[in-house]
Motif scaffolding. Structure first.
Motif, mmCIF file in Angstrom:
data_model
loop_
_atom_site.group_PDB
_atom_site.id
_atom_site.type_symbol
_atom_site.label_atom_id
_atom_site.label_comp_id
_atom_site.label_asym_id
_atom_site.label_seq_id
_atom_site.Cartn_x
_atom_site.Cartn_y
_atom_site.Cartn_z
ATOM 1 N N UNK A 176 -6.914 0.401 -139.996
ATOM 2 C CA UNK A 176 -6.355 -0.233 -138.802
ATOM 3 C C UNK A 176 -5.560 0.790 -138.010
ATOM 4 N N UNK A 177 -5.321 0.473 -136.740
ATOM 5 C CA UNK A 177 -4.534 1.336 -135.866
ATOM 6 C C UNK A 177 -3.778 0.497 -134.857
ATOM 7 N N UNK A 178 -2.496 0.850 -134.632
ATOM 8 C CA UNK A 178 -1.685 0.194 -133.602
ATOM 9 C C UNK A 178 -1.891 0.836 -132.236
ATOM 10 N N UNK A 179 -2.488 2.008 -132.189
ATOM 11 C CA UNK A 179 -2.797 2.726 -130.948
ATOM 12 C C UNK A 179 -1.643 2.698 -129.942
ATOM 13 N N UNK A 180 -0.457 3.056 -130.412
ATOM 14 C CA UNK A 180 0.690 3.171 -129.512
ATOM 15 C C UNK A 180 1.587 1.958 -129.437
ATOM 16 N N UNK A 181 1.131 0.815 -129.938
ATOM 17 C CA UNK A 181 2.019 -0.342 -130.034
ATOM 18 C C UNK A 181 3.036 -0.073 -131.155
ATOM 19 N N UNK A 182 4.196 -0.755 -131.140
ATOM 20 C CA UNK A 182 5.166 -0.554 -132.222
ATOM 21 C C UNK A 182 4.529 -0.757 -133.594
ATOM 22 N N UNK A 183 4.908 0.092 -134.537
ATOM 23 C CA UNK A 183 4.287 0.081 -135.863
ATOM 24 C C UNK A 183 4.313 -1.310 -136.497
ATOM 25 N N UNK A 218 -8.313 -4.842 -127.004
ATOM 26 C CA UNK A 218 -7.949 -3.998 -125.872
ATOM 27 C C UNK A 218 -6.867 -4.707 -125.060
ATOM 28 N N UNK A 219 -5.777 -3.982 -124.766
ATOM 29 C CA UNK A 219 -4.694 -4.594 -123.992
ATOM 30 C C UNK A 219 -4.445 -3.816 -122.699
ATOM 31 N N UNK A 220 -4.446 -4.560 -121.599
ATOM 32 C CA UNK A 220 -3.993 -4.035 -120.315
ATOM 33 C C UNK A 220 -2.596 -4.614 -120.062
ATOM 34 N N UNK A 221 -1.581 -3.781 -120.150
ATOM 35 C CA UNK A 221 -0.190 -4.233 -120.062
ATOM 36 C C UNK A 221 0.088 -4.857 -118.697
ATOM 37 N N UNK A 222 0.720 -6.035 -118.719
ATOM 38 C CA UNK A 222 0.966 -6.767 -117.480
ATOM 39 C C UNK A 222 2.379 -6.696 -116.957
ATOM 40 N N UNK A 223 3.232 -5.895 -117.629
ATOM 41 C CA UNK A 223 4.578 -5.712 -117.119
ATOM 42 C C UNK A 223 5.655 -6.489 -117.840
#
Length: 208
Positions: free
Chosen positions: A66-73, A97-102
């Motif tokens: 698994x990978x958090x790919x930059x999200x908090x551990x 896949x996440x597109x950050x919405x602010x």
């Protein structure tokens, strides 16, 4: 060893607090196949904020990744993996896949978002029971071809290809546990007037 997995690829999408989450799941036999799937989906959404993933790439659970790919551990990859485990799926890979919405979701919100997206996706995905199968070539004369065809249609098998040349050759897949009896009964029906060549063993999926 038999196992349950998703069939093909399944994509779902939802918006949580203005962030767009796209979940893609797929059947993946072996770590190489799982890594290739993750790389392909990540490349498809290379402009996304995160492409987190989790997979179990074998039939017994020995290769969880698994990978958090930059999200908090601990807020994305591990919760995703736990959903796959809880649903008792194997040879299954998922990318969220996440597109950050602010709007920040916080650790608890991220765990709920990623695990919830995976749970919804896997619940909606088509699933198959994968079992060991034998694929063999059955060669008969034209006078026995119809009898052979009827036998295949009356039994639990899949005719994958039929070749008509000087003789007729059926390429047929059957569950490995049934193969010996399947072949013996066919020999009896044709009074031995056929040849069988085992081509390969592999895992094939059956509707649940």
């Amino acid at each position: 060893m038999s196992y349950i997995s998703v069939s093909g690829e399944h994509v779902t999408e939802k918006v949580i607090e203005r962030s767009r989450f796209i979940t893609t799941s797929a059947h993946a036999e072996g770590e190489e196949e799982a890594r290739a799937f993750v790389a392909r989906v990540s490349a498809m959404y290379k402009d996304a904020t995160h492409n987190c993933y989790a997979y179990i790439a074998d039939a017994v659970g020995n290769f969880p990744r698994f990978s958090d790919d930059g999200e908090p551990s601990g807020t994305a990859g591990m919760p995703m993996l736990e959903v796959i485990k809880n649903k008792k799926l194997f040879c299954t890979a998922v990318v969220v896949t996440r597109y950050f919405g602010g709007i920040k979701l916080g650790a608890g919100g991220l765990v709920r978002a990623y695990s919830g997206c995976v749970a919804e996706n896997l619940d909606g995905a088509a699933k198959l029971l994968y079992m060991p199968c034998e694929e063999s070539a059955y060669t008969v004369g034209y006078e026995s071809a119809d009898l052979c065809s009827r036998y295949f249609s009356q039994n639990d098998c899949e005719v994958k290809h039929t070749d008509y040349s000087s003789e007729v050759t059926f390429t047929v897949a059957v569950k490995k546990e049934l193969a010996e009896k399947f072949n013996a009964a066919l020999f009896d029906r044709l009074n031995g007037r056929l040849s069988v060549q085992k081509l390969r063993e592999y895992m094939c999926g059956f509707k649940i």
